[in-house]
Structures are given as structure tokens and as C-alpha cells.
Motif scaffolding. Structure first.
Motif, PDB file in Angstrom:
ATOM      1  N   LEU A 116     -28.859   7.515  46.068  1.00 57.45           N
ATOM      2  CA  LEU A 116     -29.412   6.516  45.156  1.00 57.45           C
ATOM      3  C   LEU A 116     -30.631   7.083  44.434  1.00 57.45           C
ATOM      4  O   LEU A 116     -30.771   6.929  43.215  1.00 57.45           O
ATOM      5  N   GLY A 117     -31.484   7.763  45.200  1.00 58.54           N
ATOM      6  CA  GLY A 117     -32.658   8.379  44.562  1.00 58.54           C
ATOM      7  C   GLY A 117     -32.247   9.410  43.535  1.00 58.54           C
ATOM      8  O   GLY A 117     -32.819   9.463  42.426  1.00 58.54           O
ATOM      9  N   LEU A 118     -31.254  10.220  43.848  1.00 56.72           N
ATOM     10  CA  LEU A 118     -30.760  11.237  42.918  1.00 56.72           C
ATOM     11  C   LEU A 118     -30.161  10.592  41.673  1.00 56.72           C
ATOM     12  O   LEU A 118     -30.456  11.016  40.542  1.00 56.72           O
ATOM     13  N   VAL A 119     -29.361   9.559  41.867  1.00 54.56           N
ATOM     14  CA  VAL A 119     -28.747   8.877  40.718  1.00 54.56           C
ATOM     15  C   VAL A 119     -29.820   8.251  39.837  1.00 54.56           C
ATOM     16  O   VAL A 119     -29.753   8.352  38.598  1.00 54.56           O
ATOM     17  N   LYS A 120     -30.808   7.631  40.423  1.00 53.87           N
ATOM     18  CA  LYS A 120     -31.877   7.022  39.624  1.00 53.87           C
ATOM     19  C   LYS A 120     -32.650   8.078  38.850  1.00 53.87           C
ATOM     20  O   LYS A 120     -32.965   7.896  37.677  1.00 53.87           O
TER      21      LYS A 120
END
Length: 116
Positions: free
Chosen positions: A93-97
Motif C-alpha cells: 500500500l505504501g509503495l502504491v501510494k
């Protein structure tokens, strides 16, 4: 002599009476012994039955404790795997954001360059 015979007869009667009393007391004791032996045999039977039940219960408990330990192990392993999934999901999720934000900024920067 008849007086000695009468005395001997009296002793004989008393002796027979004493022997009869002793036999009656012996019979009473024998009855108590028989009753107590019966109780003892019943108790020994009950003890054997309870010992068998205890052995069966101990075996059942051992088996159930082993199964519970397997459940505990499976639960620990599942929880550990689930925590890894959560951490991976959080990282994803952090990477996608981050990547989404970069793309949005890049797209916004390109749009501003075209508009100028």
C-alpha cells in the motif's frame, strides 16, 4: 462320693455352658469377619473399576492434550503468516501510494509544461 459326683456334675455343666458361650462368641466374630471380607472384596472391586476408569481418562486426556498442542501450533503458524501478509500489504500500500503520487506529480508537471 455322691457329693463329689454332684460337684463334678456342676463343674461339667458350667464347663459346657462356657464352651457354648465361647462357640457363640466365635460364631459372632466369624459373622463379622465374613461381613468385613465381603465389604473388602466389594471395595477391591470398586478400586479396580475406578483404576480402570482413571487409566482410560488419563489416556483420553493425553490424546486431547496432544491435539490441543497441535491446534496451538497451527494457530501460532497461522497468526505468524497472517502478520507477514499484513506487513506485506502495508508495504504494498505504501509503495502504491508513493508511485501513484509520483505519477500524479509527473502527470501534473507534464500538463503544466504543455499549458505553458
Amino acid at each position: 462320693m455322691s457329693r463329689e459326683g454332684a460337684t463334678l456334675q456342676t463343674y461339667n455343666n458350667e464347663l459346657v455352658t462356657c464352651i457354648e458361650e465361647l462357640c457363640a462368641k466365635r460364631e459372632e466374630i466369624q459373622q463379622q469377619i465374613s461381613d468385613e471380607e465381603k465389604k473388602r472384596n466389594n471395595l477391591q472391586h470398586d478400586i479396580q473399576m475406578l483404576s480402570n476408569q482413571l487409566a482410560e481418562l488419563n489416556e483420553s486426556l493425553s490424546e486431547k492434550i496432544a491435539v490441543r498442542e497441535e491446534y496451538d501450533k497451527l494457530i501460532r503458524e497461522t497468526q505468524d503468516a497472517y502478520m507477514k501478509i499484513l506487513k506485506s500489504s502495508q508495504a504494498l500500500l505504501g509503495l502504491v501510494k508513493t508511485e501513484s503520487s509520483k505519477l500524479s506529480q509527473k502527470n501534473f508537471t507534464e500538463k503544466d509544461a504543455k499549458d505553458s
